[in-house]
Motif scaffolding. Structure first.
Motif, PDB file in Angstrom:
ATOM      1  N   ASP A  37      17.509  37.579  16.644  1.00 46.98           N
ATOM      2  CA  ASP A  37      16.896  38.727  15.996  1.00 46.98           C
ATOM      3  C   ASP A  37      17.960  39.725  15.568  1.00 46.98           C
ATOM      4  OD1 ASP A  37      14.807  40.230  15.014  1.00 46.98           O
ATOM      5  OD2 ASP A  37      14.358  41.219  16.900  1.00 46.98           O
ATOM      6  N   ALA A  38      17.606  40.514  14.563  1.00 50.70           N
ATOM      7  CA  ALA A  38      18.464  41.613  14.105  1.00 50.70           C
ATOM      8  C   ALA A  38      17.573  42.760  13.674  1.00 50.70           C
ATOM      9  CB  ALA A  38      19.352  41.159  12.946  1.00 50.70           C
ATOM     10  N   SER A  39      18.011  43.976  13.979  1.00 51.88           N
ATOM     11  CA  SER A  39      17.258  45.177  13.616  1.00 51.88           C
ATOM     12  C   SER A  39      18.222  46.276  13.202  1.00 51.88           C
ATOM     13  CB  SER A  39      16.411  45.681  14.794  1.00 51.88           C
ATOM     14  OG  SER A  39      15.422  44.747  15.152  1.00 51.88           O
ATOM     15  N   PHE A  40      17.753  47.164  12.339  1.00 55.93           N
ATOM     16  CA  PHE A  40      18.543  48.331  11.976  1.00 55.93           C
ATOM     17  C   PHE A  40      18.455  49.384  13.075  1.00 55.93           C
ATOM     18  CE2 PHE A  40      17.760  46.956   7.449  1.00 55.93           C
ATOM     19  CZ  PHE A  40      19.092  46.671   7.172  1.00 55.93           C
ATOM     20  N   VAL A  57      22.115  42.978  16.944  1.00 57.03           N
ATOM     21  CA  VAL A  57      21.851  41.541  16.909  1.00 57.03           C
ATOM     22  C   VAL A  57      21.736  41.001  18.326  1.00 57.03           C
ATOM     23  CG1 VAL A  57      22.639  39.299  16.032  1.00 57.03           C
ATOM     24  CG2 VAL A  57      23.207  41.395  14.777  1.00 57.03           C
ATOM     25  N   SER A  58      20.725  40.155  18.564  1.00 59.57           N
ATOM     26  CA  SER A  58      20.586  39.487  19.865  1.00 59.57           C
ATOM     27  C   SER A  58      21.013  38.030  19.739  1.00 59.57           C
ATOM     28  CB  SER A  58      19.139  39.563  20.359  1.00 59.57           C
ATOM     29  OG  SER A  58      18.270  38.805  19.531  1.00 59.57           O
ATOM     30  N   VAL A 379      21.526  37.907   7.813  1.00 58.23           N
ATOM     31  CA  VAL A 379      20.722  36.760   8.227  1.00 58.23           C
ATOM     32  C   VAL A 379      21.240  36.256   9.565  1.00 58.23           C
ATOM     33  CG1 VAL A 379      19.869  34.465   7.621  1.00 58.23           C
ATOM     34  CG2 VAL A 379      20.379  36.116   5.802  1.00 58.23           C
ATOM     35  N   THR A 380      20.336  36.092  10.532  1.00 63.15           N
ATOM     36  CA  THR A 380      20.717  35.504  11.817  1.00 63.15           C
ATOM     37  C   THR A 380      20.329  34.032  11.847  1.00 63.15           C
ATOM     38  OG1 THR A 380      18.608  36.077  12.851  1.00 63.15           O
ATOM     39  CG2 THR A 380      20.386  37.689  13.021  1.00 63.15           C
ATOM     40  N   GLY A 381      21.056  33.257  12.647  1.00 61.82           N
ATOM     41  CA  GLY A 381      20.789  31.825  12.763  1.00 61.82           C
ATOM     42  C   GLY A 381      20.497  31.439  14.195  1.00 61.82           C
ATOM     43  N   LEU A 382      19.280  30.964  14.449  1.00 62.85           N
ATOM     44  CA  LEU A 382      18.842  30.643  15.799  1.00 62.85           C
ATOM     45  C   LEU A 382      19.795  29.679  16.493  1.00 62.85           C
ATOM     46  CD1 LEU A 382      16.394  31.138  17.735  1.00 62.85           C
ATOM     47  CD2 LEU A 382      15.402  29.037  16.816  1.00 62.85           C
ATOM     48  N   TYR A 383      20.303  28.701  15.752  1.00 62.28           N
ATOM     49  CA  TYR A 383      21.277  27.759  16.293  1.00 62.28           C
ATOM     50  C   TYR A 383      22.499  27.670  15.382  1.00 62.28           C
ATOM     51  CZ  TYR A 383      18.023  26.240  19.882  1.00 62.28           C
ATOM     52  OH  TYR A 383      17.186  26.206  20.982  1.00 62.28           O
ATOM     53  N   ALA A 384      22.881  28.799  14.802  1.00 54.59           N
ATOM     54  CA  ALA A 384      24.070  28.850  13.951  1.00 54.59           C
ATOM     55  C   ALA A 384      25.300  29.135  14.801  1.00 54.59           C
ATOM     56  CB  ALA A 384      23.910  29.925  12.883  1.00 54.59           C
ATOM     57  N   GLU A 385      26.309  28.292  14.671  1.00 58.26           N
ATOM     58  CA  GLU A 385      27.539  28.489  15.437  1.00 58.26           C
ATOM     59  C   GLU A 385      28.218  29.800  15.060  1.00 58.26           C
ATOM     60  OE1 GLU A 385      28.748  26.584  17.883  1.00 58.26           O
ATOM     61  OE2 GLU A 385      27.091  25.151  17.752  1.00 58.26           O
TER      62      GLU A 385
END
Length: 393
Positions: A37-40, A57-58, A379-385
């Motif tokens: 997740d990401a938030s302002f 970012v989490s 953009v965040t990636g749930l399983y992005a290295e």
């Protein structure tokens, strides 16, 4: 959810993806990966003028060993992490968790921070899929430091599978509950939650929660009221800038539901829905009232990625915008793969693709944020290295 689409290596609506998009964290860090997740986090000056719009970012580098939504449940010990990105400094810094109990595990999902005014500290709330329970952690963060001071753990019998948050005040918020049956359940946990997901069984719900402003009080959660029941896989949630509309993502059926919000009681009344060409994950309004949605175009690829059968899984980030009149039959015409070729046009909204990829440029998009001041897309990636990326217009 089950049909594999011919997506490009990378499409970005404001330019070439390979030259405009890059990792959010420029320095390699093993903990900054698998970001959900990401938030302002907005910082205002004394005169009320916006000074900076930071991004929280989490991430959870142990997600392959501990994921209470998709599995597996092998090892909850490695802790996840929280990060702050400053557009002013073009720098990403890890938040140090202060006073967080040593024995407590930490696997963050949804994260929201209340705005800071005149440099004052703000409350930050984080959904934690810990080893023995799903709870919401309350922190205090200050714009002048990279420390998140743990205030308390918020627990409730209906925090079954809490996922995403949307704050209504410094001490109240909406929270989605993505499943009723979870992977934690003995015997049936390996099968029933996936049945609930695949068949779109509408059991999940969203609640409004009020927190005791007394940080030392024994009864931390003062109220928990279900405001949006019977949704299939309630996931992301967002409140419009006006405060009058709430959007909730239904992942299983590829739909975003819109509700009218009573700002006095926080009650929600269903108003309309928009079908998307992908299962939505997290949703966030931009400051012009458009809803930015990140999601997973091919669910089987995501599961295969977990099992190391494929190297990447696709991404799609889109914007849903309200219209005064009806949408034309064709829309989203600039995208490599147009949303209009997959789903019927909505009656009172339009959809525009902001980013899409077969996973080669960026995989497993779970959140999208659009900064209307800079034009940056996060953009965040749930399983992005690489964890998360920024696309500059």
């Amino acid at each position: 959810m089950l049909t594999k689409m011919q997506l490009p290596d990378g499409y970005y609506y404001e330019g070439e993806a390979n030259s405009h998009c890059h990792p959010m964290n420029s320095l390699p860090n093993l903990s900054f990966k698998y970001c959900e997740d990401a938030s302002f986090w907005e910082n205002y000056k004394v005169n009320g003028k916006l000074e900076e719009r930071r991004v929280v970012v989490s991430c959870d580098s142990g997600r392959r060993e501990w994921n209470t939504v998709l599995g597996p449940l092998l090892d909850p010990t490695p802790r996840g992490s929280l990060w702050i990105y400053s557009s002013k400094l073009n720098k990403t810094a890890r938040l140090t968790l202060e006073n967080f109990p040593d024995e407590r595990t930490f696997h963050p999902l949804g994260v929201e921070v209340y705005p800071s005014y005149s440099g004052n500290a703000s409350y930050m709330y984080v959904v934690n899929h810990a080893a023995n329970e799903t709870a919401i952690e309350q922190f205090l963060v200050s714009p002048s430091s990279s420390v998140a001071t743990h205030i308390r753990t918020l627990s409730h019998p209906f925090f079954i599978a809490s996922n995403a948050l949307a704050l209504t005040s410094p001490t109240s918020f909406y929270v989605t509950n993505d499943h009723v049956f979870t992977k934690r359940l003995p015997y049936i946990g390996a099968v029933v939650p996936m049945v609930e997901t695949i068949f779109g069984i509408p059991l999940s719900f969203t609640a409004h929660v009020t927190v005791n402003p007394d940080e030392t009080a024994h009864n931390a959660v003062l109220s928990h009221t279900i405001v949006a029941p019977f949704v299939a896989y309630s996931n992301g949630i967002s409140i419009s800038p006006s405060g009058l509309e709430v959007a909730i993502a239904s992942t299983s059926i590829g739909t975003v539901y819109f509700y009218s919000r009573n700002t006095t009681t926080n009650a929600l009344t269903f108003s309309t829905s928009v079908k998307l060409p992908f299962p939505p994950d997290n949703v966030k309004h931009d400051h012009d009232g458009n809803l930015i949605v990140g999601g997973h175009p091919h669910f089987p690829s995501l599961l295969q990625l977990l099992e190391n059968k494929v190297d990447v899984a696709p991404s799609w980030v889109a914007s849903i915008s309200p219209l005064a009149g009806n949408v034309l039959p064709e829309y989203d015409l600039k995208a490599t793969l147009s949303a209009s070729t997959i789903v019927s046009p909505p009656n009172n909204h339009t959809v525009q693709t902001l980013f899409q990829s077969n996973g080669n440029t960026f995989p497993t998009s779970s959140s999208g944020l659009l900064d209307t001041l800079s034009g940056n897309l996060y953009v965040t990636g749930l399983y992005a290295e690489e964890g998360a990326m920024i696309c500059h217009p």
